[in-house]
Design a protein around this motif. Structure first.
Motif, mmCIF file in Angstrom:
data_model
loop_
_atom_site.group_PDB
_atom_site.id
_atom_site.type_symbol
_atom_site.label_atom_id
_atom_site.label_comp_id
_atom_site.label_asym_id
_atom_site.label_seq_id
_atom_site.Cartn_x
_atom_site.Cartn_y
_atom_site.Cartn_z
ATOM 1 N N LYS A 96 0.522 -1.008 0.091
ATOM 2 C CA LYS A 96 0.253 0.238 -0.020
ATOM 3 C C LYS A 96 1.157 1.131 -0.102
ATOM 4 N N ASP A 97 1.540 1.423 -1.680
ATOM 5 C CA ASP A 97 1.868 2.901 -1.339
ATOM 6 C C ASP A 97 1.859 4.369 -0.586
ATOM 7 N N THR A 98 2.713 5.055 0.100
ATOM 8 C CA THR A 98 2.101 6.477 -0.058
ATOM 9 C C THR A 98 2.434 7.394 -1.340
ATOM 10 N N LYS A 99 2.352 8.575 -1.404
ATOM 11 C CA LYS A 99 2.836 9.761 -1.860
ATOM 12 C C LYS A 99 4.500 9.118 -2.523
ATOM 13 N N THR A 100 4.688 9.254 -1.288
ATOM 14 C CA THR A 100 6.403 9.047 -1.648
ATOM 15 C C THR A 100 7.452 8.424 -1.532
ATOM 16 N N SER A 101 6.554 7.220 -0.441
ATOM 17 C CA SER A 101 7.222 5.965 -0.137
ATOM 18 C C SER A 101 6.713 4.431 -1.158
ATOM 19 N N PHE A 102 7.218 3.856 -1.073
ATOM 20 C CA PHE A 102 6.856 2.437 -2.139
ATOM 21 C C PHE A 102 6.184 1.821 -0.263
ATOM 22 N N GLN A 103 5.228 0.988 0.045
ATOM 23 C CA GLN A 103 5.174 0.817 1.588
ATOM 24 C C GLN A 103 4.243 -0.587 1.112
ATOM 25 N N TRP A 104 4.972 -1.591 2.258
ATOM 26 C CA TRP A 104 4.286 -2.778 2.656
ATOM 27 C C TRP A 104 3.561 -2.943 4.057
ATOM 28 N N ARG A 105 3.053 -3.922 3.576
ATOM 29 C CA ARG A 105 1.882 -3.990 5.384
ATOM 30 C C ARG A 105 2.345 -5.330 5.934
ATOM 31 N N ILE A 106 2.807 -6.096 6.636
ATOM 32 C CA ILE A 106 2.695 -7.400 6.788
ATOM 33 C C ILE A 106 1.943 -7.788 8.113
ATOM 34 N N ARG A 107 1.016 -8.418 8.587
ATOM 35 C CA ARG A 107 -0.377 -8.560 9.693
ATOM 36 C C ARG A 107 0.254 -9.656 10.754
ATOM 37 N N ASN A 108 -0.680 -9.919 10.934
ATOM 38 C CA ASN A 108 -0.504 -11.073 12.060
ATOM 39 C C ASN A 108 1.229 -11.095 12.806
ATOM 40 N N LEU A 109 2.043 -10.202 12.767
ATOM 41 C CA LEU A 109 3.110 -10.731 13.150
ATOM 42 C C LEU A 109 3.514 -9.851 14.543
ATOM 43 N N PRO A 110 2.925 -11.229 15.894
ATOM 44 C CA PRO A 110 2.853 -10.303 17.139
ATOM 45 C C PRO A 110 4.104 -10.281 17.807
ATOM 46 N N TYR A 111 5.365 -9.807 17.056
ATOM 47 C CA TYR A 111 6.770 -9.993 17.951
ATOM 48 C C TYR A 111 7.205 -8.564 18.204
ATOM 49 N N PRO A 112 7.882 -8.398 19.252
ATOM 50 C CA PRO A 112 8.435 -6.774 19.105
ATOM 51 C C PRO A 112 8.850 -6.609 17.887
ATOM 52 N N LYS A 113 9.079 -5.227 18.141
ATOM 53 C CA LYS A 113 10.504 -5.191 16.784
ATOM 54 C C LYS A 113 11.885 -5.452 16.795
ATOM 55 N N GLU A 114 12.077 -5.477 17.864
ATOM 56 C CA GLU A 114 13.595 -5.232 17.845
ATOM 57 C C GLU A 114 14.003 -6.906 17.433
ATOM 58 N N VAL A 115 12.922 -8.018 17.447
ATOM 59 C CA VAL A 115 12.856 -9.084 16.398
ATOM 60 C C VAL A 115 13.438 -9.195 14.665
ATOM 61 N N PHE A 116 12.298 -8.353 14.938
ATOM 62 C CA PHE A 116 12.629 -8.197 13.670
ATOM 63 C C PHE A 116 13.850 -7.523 12.757
ATOM 64 N N HIS A 117 14.799 -8.027 11.328
ATOM 65 C CA HIS A 117 15.568 -7.423 10.864
ATOM 66 C C HIS A 117 15.118 -7.311 9.202
ATOM 67 N N VAL A 118 15.510 -5.900 9.254
ATOM 68 C CA VAL A 118 14.890 -5.174 7.474
ATOM 69 C C VAL A 118 15.972 -5.483 6.732
ATOM 70 N N SER A 119 16.329 -5.622 5.468
ATOM 71 C CA SER A 119 17.362 -5.122 4.450
ATOM 72 C C SER A 119 17.082 -5.283 3.179
ATOM 73 N N VAL A 120 18.122 -4.539 2.593
ATOM 74 C CA VAL A 120 18.386 -4.654 1.472
ATOM 75 C C VAL A 120 19.162 -5.260 0.476
ATOM 76 N N GLU A 121 19.243 -6.569 0.112
ATOM 77 C CA GLU A 121 19.680 -7.493 -1.086
ATOM 78 C C GLU A 121 20.070 -6.592 -2.614
ATOM 79 N N PRO A 122 21.208 -5.605 -2.573
ATOM 80 C CA PRO A 122 21.411 -5.424 -4.352
ATOM 81 C C PRO A 122 21.545 -6.420 -4.958
#
Length: 203
Positions: A96-122
């Motif tokens: 679900k994009d905004t005017k300035t960003s591409f955006q993805w929402r992943i629902r049903n992930l009940p873990y705390p933010k510290e658990v997630f690692h999000v990175s770019v693989e060029p």
């Protein structure tokens, strides 16, 4: 210069427009037979839906594949209700994009933010999401950057987590923003049926 190729492909596609229900709906037919359908919010010009359809080798129309927006689930019959209930806790990825960003929402992930690692693989041209508890792993590309052959940039990536939903944002580059603005100018010039015509027919 590569991004120019995609804009040229868009410009040469046969386009039809329809304004209905507060949305600008555009249908593209490309020279290779592929189809793309987009819906924009009339007030904000934000992209709400983008879907693709390819012809099969025999020339039959395939199913629409959602790229942006929520895939509409057909009404559930009582027989299916039990099956769907079992799966409704699975993570669901939606773009679900905004005017300035591409955006993805992943629902049903009940873990705390510290658990997630999000990175770019060029090298693989994708975004990778992993969790330190090994409960979730996802890899996906950004078709818009692939089509325009633009590089992926780690500094454009950010994420937040709230209400069991991980929100991953990738800031659009100037090239993408310029291309989108130019395309919107062109789409606004298209002569299409307006709300008035459509409403008269549907009432």
């Amino acid at each position: 210069m590569a991004s120019q190729n995609w804009i040229e492909i868009l410009q040469s596609a046969k386009k039809t427009a329809l304004i209905h229900d507060g949305k600008r709906k555009i249908h593209y037919l490309f020279t290779d037979g592929k189809e793309m359908a987009e819906e924009y919010d009339l007030k904000t010009d934000e992209l709400i839906v983008r879907k693709w359809r390819h012809k099969s080798t025999l020339g039959a129309h395939g199913q629409w594949q959602q790229e942006v927006g929520e895939t509409l689930v057909s009404p559930v019959t009582s027989l299916d209700a039990e099956l769907i209930k079992e799966n409704c806790s699975n993570p669901v990825l939606m773009r679900k994009d905004t005017k300035t960003s591409f955006q993805w929402r992943i629902r049903n992930l009940p873990y705390p933010k510290e658990v997630f690692h999000v990175s770019v693989e060029p090298t693989e041209r994708c975004i990778v999401i992993k969790t330190s508890n090994k409960k979730y792993y996802k890899k996906f590309n950004i078709p818009d950057l692939d089509r325009s052959q633009l590089p992926l940039d780690s500094s454009a990536l950010s994420f937040t987590h709230a209400n069991n939903t991980l929100i991953v944002s990738y800031k659009k580059s100037n090239e993408i923003l310029t291309m989108e603005q130019n395309l919107m100018k062109e789409l606004k010039k298209l002569k299409g049926s307006s709300d008035d015509n459509v409403d008269c027919k549907t009432q």
